[in-house]
Motif scaffolding. Structure first.
Motif: not given
Length: 511
Positions: A330-334, A390-391, A433-434
């Motif tokens: 899993l990747l959680y990307l901002g 975007s999330n 950015v995140v």
């Protein structure tokens, strides 16, 4: 007088199943105390918050709205008392990596444009979806209608007589009434065989089978009965709870508070001792002494780590021999800016996905050409990402138990982001950015899951219905189990129902 008045219950684990059970038991008069290992309730339906971004860490699809309506209705409430729903349109988008044109397409500019990159939107409008199916295979639109009619029949009969009724023993099936209800259901064979009886085009077969991801299986090892998931998908619709799935968790927990449930987060159980009426649940913060215990931790963890050997219903060999649902990378990307090519739910599929499933169930390895899922809740909900951002949630199903190192993760991360750019036209690599990663070792450490599986026991023919571990402990009176490893199985709606079934067992035993 309430059936459980004066009884005390400790629920170990605040996942969906544990929260559901707690509500039913408190409503029956029990003094219910939920203890949760992690810092928040929800189990795998946790929330990650970073710099104004809010990510659902696990479940992100709100399916089977009828299950949630029934659950809240059992307490004279409705889901709308706790959260607001929006139906998604499209339900989801699919990018096929093979850009070959659709078999029945002509040379018009519209069809050539749609075939390039082969993107499909499945929408709430069945007539539009039938038109899409016709572009791949003559007659497939009407075939889809017939397929969904069978799916609807399986869903209605299956839910009423085999999901909400826990038939956990063989003799429960040796009954004329059960046989009559089961007549006509698609019970045997695999989903692969079943779908091939309706559709020839491999991409249409994939569209009808992608929901197996929610069951942790493959087309070859999942029973054909689960074609009922197509009714869930096409007919009942795909929804989004404002604020994400954590809003659902918060709603169920709030209902529990209204019923008198006490919650204690950051408090893991380290041992379960004793028996009905005289339990001892050990935690780092001290001992709890309930009359009854319900475990919502992974079944294997409870038996192998919390109970003494003589209290276990299954030995280590049993758990080692099971077929487990995939884990996930899993990747959680901002992301700065928009990702307009992607829908709220997007699937990216290789035309031949057999190799990916083989890399999960046959010869475990990190898949070379993976199928994966992208979620962009900021397409629907402005509050899950800062303005102008975007999330993006990326999920790649992988085999549990694989080697999981920072070096492997970083290499795979780069490969997946490049694959997303190539096959969806969305290149976020210079706009992140995140970023947070979550994988096999995290599932094992955060959720005590066997080999880092993301979901638990897969829904193979030998692990469905009475072949799943029971709600009652085999060896310890007064100890019960709830969650995805029990019946009815994997997924948020199923775990919600599992809570009802576990409560019913307790009420039967105390009645």
């Amino acid at each position: 007088m309430q059936a459980l008045a004066g009884e005390s219950v400790v629920v170990i684990g605040g996942g969906i199943g544990g929260l559901s059970t707690a509500c039913y038991l408190a409503d029956a008069g029990a003094d219910v105390h939920v203890i949760e290992k992690n810092e928040q309730l929800g189990g795998r339906a946790s929330r990650l918050e970073i710099d104004g971004f809010e990510f659902d860490m696990g479940p992100s699809w709100y399916l089977m709205p009828d299950v949630f309506e029934r659950f809240f209705g059992d307490f004279d409430r409705t889901p709308s008392d706790y959260y607001r729903l929006t139906q998604l349109d499209p339900h989801y988008r699919i990018f096929f990596k093979d850009s070959a044109e659709r078999s029945s397409a002509d040379d018009t500019s519209e069809r050539s444009s749609r075939a390039h990159g082969d993107r499909v939107d499945v929408t709430p409008d069945l007539e539009r979806t039938k038109e899409v199916f016709e572009e791949y295979e003559d007659g497939a639109g009407e075939t889809l209608e017939r397929y969904l009619e069978k799916s609807r029949e399986n869903y209605e009969v299956g839910m009423k007589h085999f999901v909400y009724e826990d038939r956990s023993r063989l003799r429960d099936y040796l009954d004329l009434d059960v046989a009559r209800q089961a007549r006509g259901l698609t019970l045997l064979g695999s989903m692969q065989d079943h779908v091939e009886n309706y559709f020839e085009h491999p991409k249409l077969q994939q569209i009808m089978q992608y929901t197996l991801v929610f069951l942790g299986g493959s087309p070859k090892n999942t029973p054909a009965l689960y074609n009922l998931m197509s009714h869930v998908d096409f007919n009942l619709g795909v929804w989004y709870p404002e604020g994400g799935m954590k809003s659902v968790v918060d709603g169920i927990a709030e209902l529990g508070r209204e019923l008198g449930v006490e919650y204690d987060t950051g408090r893991p159980a380290t041992a379960i001792k004793g028996r009905e009426g005289a339990f001892l649940v050990e935690t780092p913060e001290g001992q709890l002494r309930p009359d009854l215990v319900v475990s919502n931790t992974d079944y294997a963890h409870t038996e192998q780590d919390l109970l003494k050997p003589e209290q276990r219903g299954y030995d280590a060999d049993y758990w080692e021999s099971r077929t487990y649902a995939p884990s996930a990378f899993l990747l959680y990307l901002g992301v700065e800016g928009d990702v307009d090519e992607l829908a709220h739910h997007t699937l990216v599929l290789p035309t031949d996905w057999e190799d990916h499933f083989d890399s999960i169930f046959e010869e475990p390895a990190w898949p070379d050409d993976p199928a994966y899922y992208l979620c962009v809740p900021s397409e629907t909900d402005d509050d899950v990402a800062p303005d102008g951002h975007s999330n993006l949630f990326v999920l790649v199903p992988i085999a549990p138990g694989l080697e999981d190192t920072p070096e492997i993760r970083d290499q795979y991360r780069d490969e997946i982001l490049a694959d997303i750019a190539e096959h969806t036209g969305t290149d976020v690599r210079d706009r992140i950015v995140v970023e947070e990663q979550f994988c096999i070792d995290d599932f094992a450490s955060r959720y005590n899951s066997y080999d880092g599986t993301a979901l638990g026991l897969a829904h193979t023919l030998r692990q469905t219905a009475l072949f799943r571990p029971p709600h009652r402990s085999k060896e310890v009176d007064g100890l019960y189990f709830v969650g995805g490893d029990t019946t009815p199985g994997i997924g948020v709606p199923m775990c919600l129902i599992s809570g009802e079934l576990t409560a019913e067992k307790i009420l039967e035993d105390r009645g």
